[in-house]
Design a protein around this motif. Structure first.
Motif, PDB file in Angstrom:
ATOM      1  N   ILE A   1       0.825  -1.187   0.143  1.00 15.42           N
ATOM      2  CA  ILE A   1       0.235  -0.308   0.037  1.00 15.42           C
ATOM      3  C   ILE A   1       0.900   1.086   0.090  1.00 15.42           C
ATOM      4  O   ILE A   1       0.634   2.093  -0.741  1.00 15.42           O
ATOM      5  CB  ILE A   1      -1.048   0.152   1.146  1.00 15.42           C
ATOM      6  CG1 ILE A   1      -2.070  -1.335   1.082  1.00 15.42           C
ATOM      7  CG2 ILE A   1      -1.804   1.283   1.332  1.00 15.42           C
ATOM      8  CD1 ILE A   1      -2.661  -1.423   2.310  1.00 15.42           C
ATOM      9  N   GLU A   2       1.990   1.429   0.847  1.00 16.00           N
ATOM     10  CA  GLU A   2       2.748   2.375   1.085  1.00 16.00           C
ATOM     11  C   GLU A   2       3.527   2.643  -0.500  1.00 16.00           C
ATOM     12  O   GLU A   2       3.777   3.806  -0.819  1.00 16.00           O
ATOM     13  CB  GLU A   2       3.872   2.457   2.095  1.00 16.00           C
ATOM     14  CG  GLU A   2       3.031   2.366   3.572  1.00 16.00           C
ATOM     15  CD  GLU A   2       3.840   2.048   4.773  1.00 16.00           C
ATOM     16  OE1 GLU A   2       4.834   1.821   4.396  1.00 16.00           O
ATOM     17  OE2 GLU A   2       3.142   1.820   5.882  1.00 16.00           O
ATOM     18  N   THR A   3       4.060   1.549  -1.006  1.00 16.70           N
ATOM     19  CA  THR A   3       4.735   1.775  -2.370  1.00 16.70           C
ATOM     20  C   THR A   3       3.523   2.696  -3.360  1.00 16.70           C
ATOM     21  O   THR A   3       4.225   3.372  -4.003  1.00 16.70           O
ATOM     22  CB  THR A   3       5.022   0.581  -2.779  1.00 16.70           C
ATOM     23  OG1 THR A   3       5.823  -0.354  -2.037  1.00 16.70           O
ATOM     24  CG2 THR A   3       5.807   0.709  -4.321  1.00 16.70           C
ATOM     25  N   GLN A   4       2.381   2.242  -3.246  1.00 18.24           N
ATOM     26  CA  GLN A   4       1.729   2.897  -4.279  1.00 18.24           C
ATOM     27  C   GLN A   4       1.280   4.286  -3.782  1.00 18.24           C
ATOM     28  O   GLN A   4       1.277   5.182  -4.743  1.00 18.24           O
ATOM     29  CB  GLN A   4       0.239   2.086  -4.077  1.00 18.24           C
ATOM     30  CG  GLN A   4       0.225   0.792  -4.687  1.00 18.24           C
ATOM     31  CD  GLN A   4       0.524   0.902  -6.275  1.00 18.24           C
ATOM     32  OE1 GLN A   4       0.099   1.628  -6.963  1.00 18.24           O
ATOM     33  NE2 GLN A   4       1.332  -0.209  -6.668  1.00 18.24           N
ATOM     34  N   ALA A   5       1.363   4.610  -2.392  1.00 22.83           N
ATOM     35  CA  ALA A   5       0.860   6.056  -2.007  1.00 22.83           C
ATOM     36  C   ALA A   5       2.394   6.873  -2.410  1.00 22.83           C
ATOM     37  O   ALA A   5       2.041   7.893  -2.723  1.00 22.83           O
ATOM     38  CB  ALA A   5       1.084   5.819  -0.526  1.00 22.83           C
ATOM     39  N   VAL A   6       3.492   6.235  -2.396  1.00 23.73           N
ATOM     40  CA  VAL A   6       4.815   7.052  -2.859  1.00 23.73           C
ATOM     41  C   VAL A   6       4.527   7.275  -4.223  1.00 23.73           C
ATOM     42  O   VAL A   6       4.860   8.531  -4.641  1.00 23.73           O
ATOM     43  CB  VAL A   6       5.955   6.122  -2.383  1.00 23.73           C
ATOM     44  CG1 VAL A   6       7.285   7.037  -3.090  1.00 23.73           C
ATOM     45  CG2 VAL A   6       6.299   5.878  -1.018  1.00 23.73           C
ATOM     46  N   GLU A   7       4.235   6.230  -5.014  1.00 25.00           N
ATOM     47  CA  GLU A   7       4.290   6.593  -6.437  1.00 25.00           C
ATOM     48  C   GLU A   7       3.014   7.535  -6.863  1.00 25.00           C
ATOM     49  O   GLU A   7       3.070   8.429  -7.871  1.00 25.00           O
ATOM     50  CB  GLU A   7       3.912   5.385  -7.209  1.00 25.00           C
ATOM     51  CG  GLU A   7       5.385   4.593  -7.005  1.00 25.00           C
ATOM     52  CD  GLU A   7       5.306   3.229  -7.711  1.00 25.00           C
ATOM     53  OE1 GLU A   7       4.231   2.820  -8.359  1.00 25.00           O
ATOM     54  OE2 GLU A   7       6.075   2.321  -7.553  1.00 25.00           O
ATOM     55  N   HIS A   8       1.845   7.429  -6.441  1.00 28.35           N
ATOM     56  CA  HIS A   8       0.524   8.022  -6.934  1.00 28.35           C
ATOM     57  C   HIS A   8      -0.081   8.800  -5.832  1.00 28.35           C
ATOM     58  O   HIS A   8      -1.048   9.724  -6.310  1.00 28.35           O
ATOM     59  CB  HIS A   8      -0.528   6.772  -7.282  1.00 28.35           C
ATOM     60  CG  HIS A   8       0.105   5.851  -8.012  1.00 28.35           C
ATOM     61  ND1 HIS A   8       0.590   6.103  -9.493  1.00 28.35           N
ATOM     62  CD2 HIS A   8       0.522   4.670  -7.819  1.00 28.35           C
ATOM     63  CE1 HIS A   8       1.049   5.120 -10.055  1.00 28.35           C
ATOM     64  NE2 HIS A   8       1.117   4.014  -9.445  1.00 28.35           N
ATOM     65  N   GLY A   9       0.413   8.867  -4.549  1.00 28.73           N
ATOM     66  CA  GLY A   9      -0.346   9.697  -3.542  1.00 28.73           C
ATOM     67  C   GLY A   9       0.242  11.080  -3.526  1.00 28.73           C
ATOM     68  O   GLY A   9       1.525  11.261  -3.895  1.00 28.73           O
ATOM     69  N   PRO A  10      -0.560  12.055  -2.779  1.00 28.74           N
ATOM     70  CA  PRO A  10       0.227  13.096  -2.534  1.00 28.74           C
ATOM     71  C   PRO A  10       1.242  13.340  -1.480  1.00 28.74           C
ATOM     72  O   PRO A  10       1.178  12.670  -0.466  1.00 28.74           O
ATOM     73  CB  PRO A  10      -1.048  13.946  -1.820  1.00 28.74           C
ATOM     74  CG  PRO A  10      -1.939  12.974  -1.330  1.00 28.74           C
ATOM     75  CD  PRO A  10      -1.727  11.986  -2.267  1.00 28.74           C
ATOM     76  N   GLN A  11       2.371  13.843  -1.905  1.00 26.99           N
ATOM     77  CA  GLN A  11       3.484  13.821  -0.810  1.00 26.99           C
ATOM     78  C   GLN A  11       3.276  14.276   0.440  1.00 26.99           C
ATOM     79  O   GLN A  11       3.569  13.614   1.499  1.00 26.99           O
ATOM     80  CB  GLN A  11       4.905  14.605  -1.495  1.00 26.99           C
ATOM     81  CG  GLN A  11       5.354  13.873  -2.622  1.00 26.99           C
ATOM     82  CD  GLN A  11       6.529  14.407  -3.178  1.00 26.99           C
ATOM     83  OE1 GLN A  11       6.776  15.468  -3.201  1.00 26.99           O
ATOM     84  NE2 GLN A  11       7.414  13.606  -3.555  1.00 26.99           N
ATOM     85  N   GLY A  12       2.447  15.587   0.656  1.00 30.73           N
ATOM     86  CA  GLY A  12       2.346  16.149   1.857  1.00 30.73           C
ATOM     87  C   GLY A  12       1.617  15.203   2.926  1.00 30.73           C
ATOM     88  O   GLY A  12       1.739  15.583   3.888  1.00 30.73           O
ATOM     89  N   TRP A  13       0.997  14.425   2.393  1.00 30.83           N
ATOM     90  CA  TRP A  13      -0.033  13.316   3.389  1.00 30.83           C
ATOM     91  C   TRP A  13       0.564  11.915   3.242  1.00 30.83           C
ATOM     92  O   TRP A  13       0.111  11.148   3.901  1.00 30.83           O
ATOM     93  CB  TRP A  13      -1.294  13.430   2.633  1.00 30.83           C
ATOM     94  CG  TRP A  13      -1.971  14.744   2.651  1.00 30.83           C
ATOM     95  CD1 TRP A  13      -1.999  15.529   1.491  1.00 30.83           C
ATOM     96  CD2 TRP A  13      -3.024  15.206   3.777  1.00 30.83           C
ATOM     97  NE1 TRP A  13      -2.880  16.585   1.904  1.00 30.83           N
ATOM     98  CE2 TRP A  13      -3.410  16.525   3.097  1.00 30.83           C
ATOM     99  CE3 TRP A  13      -3.115  14.959   4.891  1.00 30.83           C
ATOM    100  CZ2 TRP A  13      -4.120  17.359   3.938  1.00 30.83           C
ATOM    101  CZ3 TRP A  13      -3.886  15.783   5.971  1.00 30.83           C
ATOM    102  CH2 TRP A  13      -4.192  17.095   5.359  1.00 30.83           C
ATOM    103  N   TYR A  14       1.662  11.839   3.125  1.00 33.28           N
ATOM    104  CA  TYR A  14       2.469  10.522   2.977  1.00 33.28           C
ATOM    105  C   TYR A  14       2.404  10.048   4.448  1.00 33.28           C
ATOM    106  O   TYR A  14       2.299   8.763   4.804  1.00 33.28           O
ATOM    107  CB  TYR A  14       3.997  10.538   2.601  1.00 33.28           C
ATOM    108  CG  TYR A  14       4.546   9.132   2.645  1.00 33.28           C
ATOM    109  CD1 TYR A  14       4.191   8.303   1.820  1.00 33.28           C
ATOM    110  CD2 TYR A  14       5.649   9.001   3.405  1.00 33.28           C
ATOM    111  CE1 TYR A  14       4.872   6.833   1.881  1.00 33.28           C
ATOM    112  CE2 TYR A  14       6.147   7.802   3.569  1.00 33.28           C
ATOM    113  CZ  TYR A  14       5.626   6.864   2.644  1.00 33.28           C
ATOM    114  OH  TYR A  14       6.381   5.427   2.885  1.00 33.28           O
ATOM    115  N   PHE A  15       2.835  10.704   5.464  1.00 36.45           N
ATOM    116  CA  PHE A  15       3.085  10.342   6.833  1.00 36.45           C
ATOM    117  C   PHE A  15       1.558   9.986   7.442  1.00 36.45           C
ATOM    118  O   PHE A  15       1.546   8.830   7.971  1.00 36.45           O
ATOM    119  CB  PHE A  15       3.672  11.501   7.854  1.00 36.45           C
ATOM    120  CG  PHE A  15       5.063  11.720   7.519  1.00 36.45           C
ATOM    121  CD1 PHE A  15       6.037  10.576   7.214  1.00 36.45           C
ATOM    122  CD2 PHE A  15       5.517  12.956   7.096  1.00 36.45           C
ATOM    123  CE1 PHE A  15       7.225  10.938   7.028  1.00 36.45           C
ATOM    124  CE2 PHE A  15       6.883  13.437   6.779  1.00 36.45           C
ATOM    125  CZ  PHE A  15       7.948  12.344   6.614  1.00 36.45           C
TER     126      PHE A  15
END
Length: 312
Positions: free
Chosen positions: A91-105
């Motif tokens: 899930i976190e790999t997809q978040a890094v590639e496609h999600g907003p960086q500011g909300w990663y944590f």
């Protein structure tokens, strides 16, 4: 006398000796075979020691009413590491590639706490009775399992990032030792709060279910998790302010200072440590409050029996 030499203390001391022995052996021989025991001991020693301490505590009369057998405790530890960590990575790999960086944590906090809650739910099925402290103990075990396997991955990342033919042990040892020291104040603590909330709700009906109280405590765990992870980014901003560099969004999201100097690195480490100590203290205070407000039937009965004796 036997209490002073509990098994958890023996395991911790022996593990530290073996860890140091393998590190010295690698420093002398540079044989990569020794990296395996270094990674295993460095990643699992503190979490496993904490679980052993929990098991020893459960054997004592005070905790016998919790009703957590060895198989369930070990299953919680292993499932957290072998199942939850895998799904978290996907899930976190997809978040890094496609999600907003500011909300990663925040996304990481929601993902990992949600997965640990799911594992806790699975290993808790079949329990006859539930109480808050029981959930806090089992939740802590789930968190320790997640932390141990996650540390292995973090340490491997450090090794794979090295580009020279000779392995630099300093970053690897820093990662293992830092995560080992902080393990009791991270995943184990956050999932203990979740477990306490989940089991407190189940104690009223005899079944595991989600209530608004569980949702609220989930938010608390996620916020503690997010604050812990984001400490590095805020430390970068504080370091920039101290050394006179204009902070920017890129350094915040990447949690690192480009071409940092030795002086900047010292400020950065100090700020990260201070911020995470603050988060750890807040988490421990919340844990202490939850533990002291245990409302299990066994606890209530014990207090009811003690009242007439105290009056007499």
């Amino acid at each position: 006398m036997k209490e002073r030499h509990a098994w958890w203390a023996r395991v911790l001391v022996l593990g530290l000796v073996l860890f140091a022995f393998n590190v010295l052996g690698f420093a002398y021989t540079h044989n990569n075979v020794l990296l395996a025991p270094i990674l295993i001991l460095g990643s699992f020693l503190v979490p496993v020691t904490c679980v052993i301490a929990t098991l020893e505590w459960l054997r004592r009369g005070q905790a016998g009413a919790l009703g957590l057998e060895l198989g369930r405790v070990l299953g919680a530890f292993c499932m957290a590491g072998l199942v939850a960590v895998v799904f978290a990575a996907l899930i976190e790999t997809q978040a890094v590639e496609h999600g907003p960086q500011g909300w990663y944590f925040l996304l990481v906090g929601i993902t990992e706490e949600g997965l640990k809650l799911a594992v806790l739910w699975l290993v808790a099925r079949g329990l006859g009775t539930f109480n808050r402290r029981q959930g806090m103990v089992l939740g802590a075990v789930v968190g320790f399992g997640f932390a141990a396997f996650e540390t292995v991955g973090q340490a491997l990342n450090v090794l794979l990032q090295g580009r020279s033919a000779t392995i630099d042990m300093v970053p690897l040892l820093e990662t293992l030792l830092l995560r080992g020291v902080l393990a009791p104040f991270g995943h184990g603590l956050w999932t203990a709060l979740l477990g306490g909330a989940l089991f407190a709700a189940a104690a009223k009906t005899g079944k595991l279910h989600i209530t608004w109280s569980v949702v609220g405590w989930f938010a608390v765990a996620v916020l503690l998790h997010t604050a812990w992870d984001a400490a590095a980014s805020f430390a970068v901003i504080l370091t920039d302010e101290v050394v006179g560099i204009a902070p920017n969004w890129k350094t915040f999201t990447e949690a690192q200072i480009p071409h940092e100097t030795v002086g900047q690195q010292r400020w950065l480490i100090m700020f990260i440590t201070i911020l995470r100590v603050i988060v750890a203290v807040v988490g421990l205070l919340i844990f202490r409050h939850m533990w002291r407000t245990d409302d299990s039937p066994a606890e209530a009965e014990a207090e009811a029996e003690a009242a007439p004796q105290a009056a007499a």
